[in-house]
Design an enzyme around this catalytic site. Structure first.
Site, PDB file in Angstrom:
ATOM      1  N   ARG A 153       0.526  -0.916  -0.215  1.00  0.00           N
ATOM      2  CA  ARG A 153      -0.217  -0.062   0.123  1.00  0.00           C
ATOM      3  C   ARG A 153       0.806   1.140  -0.052  1.00  0.00           C
ATOM      4  O   ARG A 153       2.019   1.415   0.544  1.00  0.00           O
ATOM      5  CB  ARG A 153      -1.471  -0.017   1.206  1.00  0.00           C
ATOM      6  CG  ARG A 153      -0.383   0.095   2.215  1.00  0.00           C
ATOM      7  CD  ARG A 153      -0.269   1.385   3.284  1.00  0.00           C
ATOM      8  NE  ARG A 153       0.536   1.827   4.363  1.00  0.00           N
ATOM      9  CZ  ARG A 153       2.215   2.309   3.931  1.00  0.00           C
ATOM     10  NH1 ARG A 153       2.431   2.109   3.053  1.00  0.00           N
ATOM     11  NH2 ARG A 153       2.465   2.513   5.686  1.00  0.00           N
ATOM     12  N   SER A 206       4.761  -1.420   2.921  1.00  0.00           N
ATOM     13  CA  SER A 206       4.005  -2.225   3.811  1.00  0.00           C
ATOM     14  C   SER A 206       3.954  -3.551   3.430  1.00  0.00           C
ATOM     15  O   SER A 206       3.226  -4.556   3.424  1.00  0.00           O
ATOM     16  CB  SER A 206       2.823  -2.181   3.931  1.00  0.00           C
ATOM     17  OG  SER A 206       2.147  -1.106   4.273  1.00  0.00           O
ATOM     18  N   ASP A 251      -3.473   6.425  12.305  1.00  0.00           N
ATOM     19  CA  ASP A 251      -3.991   5.597  12.849  1.00  0.00           C
ATOM     20  C   ASP A 251      -4.354   5.531  14.040  1.00  0.00           C
ATOM     21  O   ASP A 251      -5.504   5.028  14.886  1.00  0.00           O
ATOM     22  CB  ASP A 251      -4.408   4.486  11.823  1.00  0.00           C
ATOM     23  CG  ASP A 251      -2.810   3.949  12.212  1.00  0.00           C
ATOM     24  OD1 ASP A 251      -1.755   4.199  12.921  1.00  0.00           O
ATOM     25  OD2 ASP A 251      -2.066   2.854  11.911  1.00  0.00           O
ATOM     26  N   ASP A 293      -2.136  -0.172   8.205  1.00  0.00           N
ATOM     27  CA  ASP A 293      -1.629  -1.008   6.167  1.00  0.00           C
ATOM     28  C   ASP A 293      -2.980  -2.186   6.766  1.00  0.00           C
ATOM     29  O   ASP A 293      -2.291  -3.024   5.013  1.00  0.00           O
ATOM     30  CB  ASP A 293      -0.508  -1.309   7.308  1.00  0.00           C
ATOM     31  CG  ASP A 293       0.690  -0.231   7.638  1.00  0.00           C
ATOM     32  OD1 ASP A 293       0.315   0.733   6.825  1.00  0.00           O
ATOM     33  OD2 ASP A 293       1.625  -0.576   7.933  1.00  0.00           O
TER      34      ASP A 293
HETATM   35  C1  GLA Z   1       3.921   2.235   9.792  1.00  0.00           C
HETATM   36  C2  GLA Z   1       2.406   0.997  10.910  1.00  0.00           C
HETATM   37  C3  GLA Z   1       0.807   1.503  10.403  1.00  0.00           C
HETATM   38  C4  GLA Z   1       0.793   3.691  10.421  1.00  0.00           C
HETATM   39  C5  GLA Z   1       2.365   4.657  10.033  1.00  0.00           C
HETATM   40  C6  GLA Z   1       2.061   5.688   9.775  1.00  0.00           C
HETATM   41  O1  GLA Z   1       3.222   1.823   8.130  1.00  0.00           O
HETATM   42  O2  GLA Z   1       1.796   0.293  10.363  1.00  0.00           O
HETATM   43  O3  GLA Z   1      -0.038   1.552  11.227  1.00  0.00           O
HETATM   44  O4  GLA Z   1       0.752   4.355  11.789  1.00  0.00           O
HETATM   45  O5  GLA Z   1       3.101   4.230  10.482  1.00  0.00           O
HETATM   46  O6  GLA Z   1       0.687   6.511   9.600  1.00  0.00           O
END
Ligand code: GLA
Length: 350
Positions: A18, A112, A27, A154
């Protein structure tokens, strides 16, 4: 979940990466974000097996062999197996699979790849929950495997995405609303050339600071800016201001996308980067200079760091006619499982 009733056979479990277009570090504070799944994915091609998960990887060294049920997922070696074992531990799986992992996603770049591996694993283990349930399982798995108190963005984006759409996610209730990405918008992902650093410890520290700030001014997404600006501690004030203003930007960005107002989308992305740089302090000098360089490029509407920060990728919004040095990404479908016929399985082994 004891998955002993699971169907047997060979399958392919595909989970995309993503890119978060806007709304970072919101989040875990119950805020808003707007990610989209991309056309780069992690695939597990395997055959069901009892009491074990065995996987080889084309991208990373070391095979994994995880007897089921898993008790200590964070002890599994090599390290990439912890994400797989984490999912099996959360699901309480007793039936596994034997196969291989392939990925077109760059690993550890802020796209991710670990969440994609988790969601592919959940499908491979027969998790038949809703996208949100799968995401909750995989978020717990990530936390178990890495020890990082990550949010759910994510995994939820990867589990619930649909082709052609971004996802406006409201983390106060984890509701997902599709936002079509106009054809005139081309998103690019460009690596800063800097590996992500300190993501675990600095992420946990940012989250703890945002929680301390929320204890002072109430839930950050809807906190009053004047109360935030009255917070004495510079660090807590910045963390709170970022979350509050970022959620407002996500709302405006979703509205601008719906109107194909890409100039406005670009402006909001640049403001988001500035806020992540100055108030949340998760950017790096290399990411800043890449964002500046992109924003000075003709045909680019805006750019920002994406994901947790501390290195890795930035995302740029550009006119489809221009070329940048990076990956052109398209809004893609979320994770899915496909059972293979014998012929398909044979050709998948080749
Ligand atoms: C990482 C975490 C997400 C989110 C982002 C920042 O990707 O896994 O949950 O907090 O950082 O937005």
């Amino acid at each position: 979940m004891n998955n002993s009733q699971r169907r047997a056979g060979s399958f392919r479990a595909v989970a995309p990466g993503r890119v978060n277009l806007i709304g970072d570090h919101t989040d875990y504070m119950g805020g808003l974000a707007l990610p989209m799944a991309i056309n780069l994915a992690t695939t597990i091609t395997a055959t069901t097996a009892s009491s074990v998960i065995e996987l080889t990887s084309e991208q990373v060294d070391g095979d994994i062999h995880v007897p089921l049920p898993v008790t200590q997922p964070n002890q599994v070696t090599p390290g990439w197996g912890r994400y797989v074992a984490g999912v099996a531990a959360v699901l309480g799986s007793t039936e596994g699979f034997v196969g291989r992992v392939t990925s077109t996603l760059p690993l550890g770049s802020g796209l991710s790849s670990s969440a994609a591996l988790e969601v592919a694993t959940a499908l491979a283990l027969g998790d038949s929950g809703s996208p949100l349930e799968i995401a909750v399982h995989c978020q717990s798995a990530e936390q178990l495997a890495s020890g990082v108190p990550c949010g759910i963005m994510d995994q939820l984006a990867i589990a619930s995405a649909t082709e052609g759409n971004g996802l406006l996610i409201d983390f106060s209730n984890n509701s997902v609303t599709e936002v079509p990405i106009p054809d005139t918008a081309q998103f690019w992902v460009i690596h800063s050339g800097e590996e992500r650093q300190l993501v675990g410890s600095a992420y946990a520290e940012r989250r703890a600071q945002a929680e301390q700030a929320a204890a002072l001014v109430g839930p950050l997404p809807e906190a009053d800016l004047s109360s935030i600006n009255a917070v004495k501690d510079r660090v807590l004030r910045g963390r709170a201001r970022h979350v509050q203003t970022e959620c407002a930007r996500v709302r405006l960005f979703a509205a601008a996308l719906l109107q194909s107002d890409l100039h406005q989308c670009g402006r909001l992305m640049i403001e988001s980067h500035t806020s992540l740089r100055d108030d949340y302090e998760v950017s790096t000098a290399k990411m800043d200079s890449l964002v500046n360089q992109l924003c000075a490029t003709s045909g680019v509407y805006g750019a920002r760091l994406t994901g947790a920060g501390f290195g890795g990728c930035v995302v740029a919004l550009a006119d489809p006619d221009i070329e940048l040095q990076g990956l052109r990404v398209h809004p893609s479908a979320g994770a899915h499982l496909q059972w293979l016929t014998e012929d398909e399985n044979e050709s998948a082994q080749r």
